[in-house]
Design a protein around this motif. Structure first.
Motif, mmCIF file in Angstrom:
data_model
loop_
_atom_site.group_PDB
_atom_site.id
_atom_site.type_symbol
_atom_site.label_atom_id
_atom_site.label_comp_id
_atom_site.label_asym_id
_atom_site.label_seq_id
_atom_site.Cartn_x
_atom_site.Cartn_y
_atom_site.Cartn_z
ATOM 1 N N THR A 13 42.690 -1.427 66.297
ATOM 2 C CA THR A 13 42.766 -2.876 66.405
ATOM 3 C C THR A 13 42.356 -3.478 65.074
ATOM 4 O O THR A 13 41.679 -2.824 64.280
ATOM 5 C CB THR A 13 41.883 -3.417 67.541
ATOM 6 O OG1 THR A 13 42.145 -4.819 67.708
ATOM 7 C CG2 THR A 13 40.414 -3.217 67.268
ATOM 8 N N SER A 42 44.512 -3.790 70.733
ATOM 9 C CA SER A 42 44.786 -5.215 70.613
ATOM 10 C C SER A 42 45.911 -5.306 69.606
ATOM 11 O O SER A 42 46.856 -4.546 69.694
ATOM 12 C CB SER A 42 43.527 -5.956 70.166
ATOM 13 O OG SER A 42 43.816 -7.308 69.972
ATOM 14 N N ALA A 65 49.643 -6.289 73.158
ATOM 15 C CA ALA A 65 49.332 -5.834 71.800
ATOM 16 C C ALA A 65 50.561 -5.940 70.903
ATOM 17 O O ALA A 65 51.695 -5.839 71.358
ATOM 18 C CB ALA A 65 48.816 -4.406 71.827
#
Length: 184
Positions: free
Chosen positions: A85, A105, A129
């Motif tokens: 992420t 994410s 995402a």
């Protein structure tokens, strides 16, 4: 900017941080690792930070690894080796030897950085995402007929729309995504 070893735990506010356009640069990543966020739940922490993941004009903030408790400076929840992420600030390679790469994410390929995805890699994207490629960032993903690169949902019951996108943001650089398969 680097911010470490703090406690950001105010349940009275919906957001711990909101990086407003005009006050911060959207080109400079903000490193907020090793902080206590009032929880070890990744989604809870992410929801409390208003940054590039929610508005592409805002700064990019990364907050992993994060502390496992208030004043537990040596105990972190380190997701960086399995889950990805935030901003990639150095050249990065994802390959099949890593097992499934889980984009927890959104991942942002920053200016001057190349994300290389080797044949056979499986990229599992969590709900909503994305992979963003900022101007000057490069993504190279060249699968083969035998070793395709698979982009798929991380859900146990995948369905279309589980994950968002791979997005190029005003980039003129040579980006390649070939020999891939998008599964739900």
């Amino acid at each position: 900017p680097v911010v470490k070893y703090n406690s950001f735990d105010n349940p009275e506010t919906p957001n711990e941080f909101s990086f407003e356009q005009g006050y911060v640069s959207s080109d400079v990543p903000y490193l907020f690792s090793h902080n206590w966020w009032g929880s070890t739940n990744f989604s809870y922490i992410e929801d409390r930070i208003v940054d590039f993941r929610k508005d592409s004009n805002r700064a990019v903030v990364t907050f992993t690894p994060y502390l496992a408790g208030f004043h537990l400076y040596n105990e972190t929840v380190d997701l960086e080796n399995t889950y990805w992420t935030g901003p990639l600030t150095q050249d990065t390679t994802w390959d099949s030897a890593m097992g499934p790469i889980i984009v927890f994410s959104s991942v942002t390929v920053m200016e001057g950085v190349t994300l290389t995805i080797l044949p056979g890699a499986i990229i599992k994207m969590m709900n909503a995402a994305s992979i963003y490629v900022k101007p000057g960032g490069i993504i190279i993903a060249r699968g083969t007929d035998v070793d395709r690169i698979v982009f798929t949902s991380a859900s146990n019951s995948p369905s279309p729309g589980d994950w968002a996108s791979i997005s190029y943001i005003n980039t003129d650089y040579d980006n390649f995504i070939e020999g891939r398969k998008r599964a739900d």
